[in-house]
Design a protein around this motif. Structure first.
Motif, PDB file in Angstrom:
ATOM      1  N   GLY A 226      53.117  69.188  43.519  1.00 50.95           N
ATOM      2  CA  GLY A 226      54.376  69.894  43.334  1.00 50.95           C
ATOM      3  C   GLY A 226      54.967  70.381  44.636  1.00 50.95           C
ATOM      4  O   GLY A 226      56.176  70.260  44.870  1.00 50.95           O
ATOM      5  N   TYR A 227      54.112  70.936  45.492  1.00 53.06           N
ATOM      6  CA  TYR A 227      54.598  71.434  46.777  1.00 53.06           C
ATOM      7  C   TYR A 227      55.174  70.298  47.625  1.00 53.06           C
ATOM      8  O   TYR A 227      56.278  70.391  48.164  1.00 53.06           O
ATOM      9  CB  TYR A 227      53.466  72.109  47.549  1.00 53.06           C
ATOM     10  N   LEU A 228      54.404  69.223  47.764  1.00 56.73           N
ATOM     11  CA  LEU A 228      54.848  68.122  48.621  1.00 56.73           C
ATOM     12  C   LEU A 228      56.073  67.432  48.047  1.00 56.73           C
ATOM     13  O   LEU A 228      56.939  66.962  48.800  1.00 56.73           O
ATOM     14  CB  LEU A 228      53.712  67.122  48.823  1.00 56.73           C
ATOM     15  N   GLY A 229      56.161  67.386  46.716  1.00 58.24           N
ATOM     16  CA  GLY A 229      57.334  66.780  46.107  1.00 58.24           C
ATOM     17  C   GLY A 229      58.601  67.563  46.354  1.00 58.24           C
ATOM     18  O   GLY A 229      59.706  66.999  46.292  1.00 58.24           O
ATOM     19  N   ALA A 230      58.462  68.852  46.636  1.00 59.86           N
ATOM     20  CA  ALA A 230      59.621  69.708  46.873  1.00 59.86           C
ATOM     21  C   ALA A 230      60.026  69.750  48.340  1.00 59.86           C
ATOM     22  O   ALA A 230      61.084  70.305  48.670  1.00 59.86           O
ATOM     23  CB  ALA A 230      59.330  71.122  46.384  1.00 59.86           C
ATOM     24  N   LEU A 231      59.206  69.202  49.211  1.00 60.68           N
ATOM     25  CA  LEU A 231      59.460  69.262  50.644  1.00 60.68           C
ATOM     26  C   LEU A 231      59.863  67.891  51.176  1.00 60.68           C
ATOM     27  O   LEU A 231      59.506  66.866  50.585  1.00 60.68           O
ATOM     28  CB  LEU A 231      58.197  69.756  51.371  1.00 60.68           C
ATOM     29  N   PRO A 232      60.573  67.841  52.293  1.00 58.63           N
ATOM     30  CA  PRO A 232      61.017  66.541  52.820  1.00 58.63           C
ATOM     31  C   PRO A 232      59.839  65.640  53.176  1.00 58.63           C
ATOM     32  O   PRO A 232      58.881  66.076  53.810  1.00 58.63           O
ATOM     33  CB  PRO A 232      61.839  66.919  54.061  1.00 58.63           C
ATOM     34  N   ALA A 233      59.911  64.386  52.778  1.00 53.53           N
ATOM     35  CA  ALA A 233      58.798  63.451  52.947  1.00 53.53           C
ATOM     36  C   ALA A 233      58.743  62.825  54.331  1.00 53.53           C
ATOM     37  O   ALA A 233      57.774  62.127  54.657  1.00 53.53           O
ATOM     38  CB  ALA A 233      58.890  62.345  51.895  1.00 53.53           C
ATOM     39  N   ASP A 234      59.767  63.061  55.144  1.00 51.92           N
ATOM     40  CA  ASP A 234      59.794  62.413  56.448  1.00 51.92           C
ATOM     41  C   ASP A 234      59.359  63.345  57.584  1.00 51.92           C
ATOM     42  O   ASP A 234      59.536  63.016  58.756  1.00 51.92           O
ATOM     43  CB  ASP A 234      61.191  61.869  56.740  1.00 51.92           C
ATOM     44  N   ARG A 235      58.782  64.498  57.252  1.00 55.71           N
ATOM     45  CA  ARG A 235      58.304  65.414  58.283  1.00 55.71           C
ATOM     46  C   ARG A 235      56.811  65.176  58.519  1.00 55.71           C
ATOM     47  O   ARG A 235      56.079  64.834  57.583  1.00 55.71           O
ATOM     48  CB  ARG A 235      58.524  66.872  57.887  1.00 55.71           C
ATOM     49  N   PRO A 236      56.338  65.381  59.734  1.00 55.78           N
ATOM     50  CA  PRO A 236      54.896  65.252  59.979  1.00 55.78           C
ATOM     51  C   PRO A 236      54.102  66.250  59.154  1.00 55.78           C
ATOM     52  O   PRO A 236      54.507  67.406  58.997  1.00 55.78           O
ATOM     53  CB  PRO A 236      54.764  65.553  61.475  1.00 55.78           C
ATOM     54  N   LEU A 237      52.988  65.791  58.610  1.00 52.66           N
ATOM     55  CA  LEU A 237      52.063  66.666  57.904  1.00 52.66           C
ATOM     56  C   LEU A 237      50.962  67.059  58.875  1.00 52.66           C
ATOM     57  O   LEU A 237      50.136  66.233  59.271  1.00 52.66           O
ATOM     58  CB  LEU A 237      51.473  65.953  56.687  1.00 52.66           C
ATOM     59  N   SER A 238      50.987  68.308  59.275  1.00 53.77           N
ATOM     60  CA  SER A 238      49.974  68.820  60.194  1.00 53.77           C
ATOM     61  C   SER A 238      48.775  69.272  59.365  1.00 53.77           C
ATOM     62  O   SER A 238      48.862  70.227  58.595  1.00 53.77           O
ATOM     63  CB  SER A 238      50.538  69.986  61.002  1.00 53.77           C
ATOM     64  N   ILE A 239      47.664  68.574  59.514  1.00 59.60           N
ATOM     65  CA  ILE A 239      46.481  68.864  58.712  1.00 59.60           C
ATOM     66  C   ILE A 239      45.749  70.046  59.337  1.00 59.60           C
ATOM     67  O   ILE A 239      45.161  69.935  60.413  1.00 59.60           O
ATOM     68  CB  ILE A 239      45.572  67.625  58.630  1.00 59.60           C
ATOM     69  N   GLU A 240      45.825  71.180  58.645  1.00 60.16           N
ATOM     70  CA  GLU A 240      45.238  72.420  59.163  1.00 60.16           C
ATOM     71  C   GLU A 240      44.182  72.892  58.161  1.00 60.16           C
ATOM     72  O   GLU A 240      44.489  73.569  57.186  1.00 60.16           O
ATOM     73  CB  GLU A 240      46.308  73.485  59.371  1.00 60.16           C
ATOM     74  N   ILE A 241      42.936  72.514  58.420  1.00 62.01           N
ATOM     75  CA  ILE A 241      41.862  72.788  57.473  1.00 62.01           C
ATOM     76  C   ILE A 241      40.637  73.335  58.213  1.00 62.01           C
ATOM     77  O   ILE A 241      39.673  72.608  58.490  1.00 62.01           O
ATOM     78  CB  ILE A 241      41.475  71.520  56.672  1.00 62.01           C
ATOM     79  N   PRO A 242      40.656  74.619  58.574  1.00 60.59           N
ATOM     80  CA  PRO A 242      39.441  75.196  59.164  1.00 60.59           C
ATOM     81  C   PRO A 242      38.326  75.231  58.127  1.00 60.59           C
ATOM     82  O   PRO A 242      38.542  75.642  56.987  1.00 60.59           O
ATOM     83  CB  PRO A 242      39.886  76.607  59.561  1.00 60.59           C
TER      84      PRO A 242
END
Length: 275
Positions: A226-242
């Motif tokens: 749901g979150y990703l579907g609501a956000l622009p798909a052409d932006r970089p996804l910065s994987i932030e997983i400590p």
């Protein structure tokens, strides 16, 4: 096609050259670096005052084709002092055109108007280096609602300001996909991707999840589709997983690999469902 960036917290190593090597070998498109200390006790970046290392990083970025999308991180406090920022901004600018990330002090430690004033000053200074600044709202910190964060961003709108949206913090702030979809997309340059355990009720656990203990995409409880579907798909996804719970049992490179593989699987599942 989705582009993935390796956030500093996912694979925290002291050497920026090592970060670039890991990102390249694992298969990321971009990376983020921590150049400005978030807290006074943080060790300074080895890039500061080291022109040889900076030149080596520039060369390695050129060889690998990677770009730096974001630079951490400016903590906006009541005693916020920009006099120490020029060198970090100069280094960031020499690495391309990354976005600077700003966050606010804890709730109660600074007022909204003070955050806005200091953020506007930060954005003005960054603009002199041809850099933009993104504000990242965090639920347990000041300016930790979407409306408050948008007000902060608007305070620096004379310069290139934006909004960093992180999956964990979206959830902790109680932001719905519909509310996300209403955010001006021109304010969003990068998106932070992670998964997380269920939202806790106590502050200590909220802070712990945020800084130390997140989950691989698809392995937590966040409604990422749901979150990703609501956000622009052409932006970089910065994987932030400590994932500090792993200690020294998993190398920084293997952490980066697991995070990227899980993220790619998640996006493939979302695309398959949409198709």
């Amino acid at each position: 096609m989705r582009r993935f960036s390796l956030s500093y917290l996912t694979s925290p190593v002291a050497s920026p050259l090592e970060t670039i090597r890991i990102a390249s070998e694992v298969g990321y498109d971009h990376l983020g670096l921590r150049i400005h200390p978030t807290a006074a006790a943080d060790a300074p970046s080895p890039l500061l005052g080291n022109k040889t290392l900076l030149a080596d990083c520039r060369a390695m970025l050129g060889d690998t084709g990677l770009t730096v999308t974001e630079v951490e991180s400016w903590m906006i406090r009541r005693d916020f002092d920009l006099s120490q920022s020029a060198e970090a901004m100069e280094v960031a600018a020499s690495l391309g055109a990354p976005r600077l990330i700003a966050v606010a002090d804890m709730r109660g430690a600074i007022e909204q108007v003070e955050i806005e004033d200091r953020f506007a000053a930060l954005a003005e200074m960054a603009a002199s280096f041809r850099l933009g600044v993104d504000f990242e709202p965090i639920a347990h910190r000041a300016a930790g609602t979407l409306d408050e964060a948008l007000s902060v961003v608007a305070a620096g709108a004379a310069h290139s300001t934006g909004l960093i949206l992180d999956m964990l913090h979206i959830n902790r702030m109680g932001i719905s996909p519909n509310a996300l979809a209403s955010v001006d997309r021109s304010l969003i340059y990068n998106i932070h991707l992670c998964d997380a355990p269920p939202a806790p009720t106590d502050l200590a656990t909220m802070v712990h999840h945020s800084a130390f203990d997140r989950d691989l995409p698809g392995e937590g409880t966040l409604p990422l589709k749901g979150y990703l579907g609501a956000l622009p798909a052409d932006r970089p996804l910065s994987i932030e997983i400590p994932m500090m719970r792993l200690g020294d049992t998993v190398s920084p490179q293997e952490r980066a690999r697991r995070c990227l593989e899980a993220s790619v699987r998640l996006l493939a599942d979302i695309d398959a469902t949409a198709g």
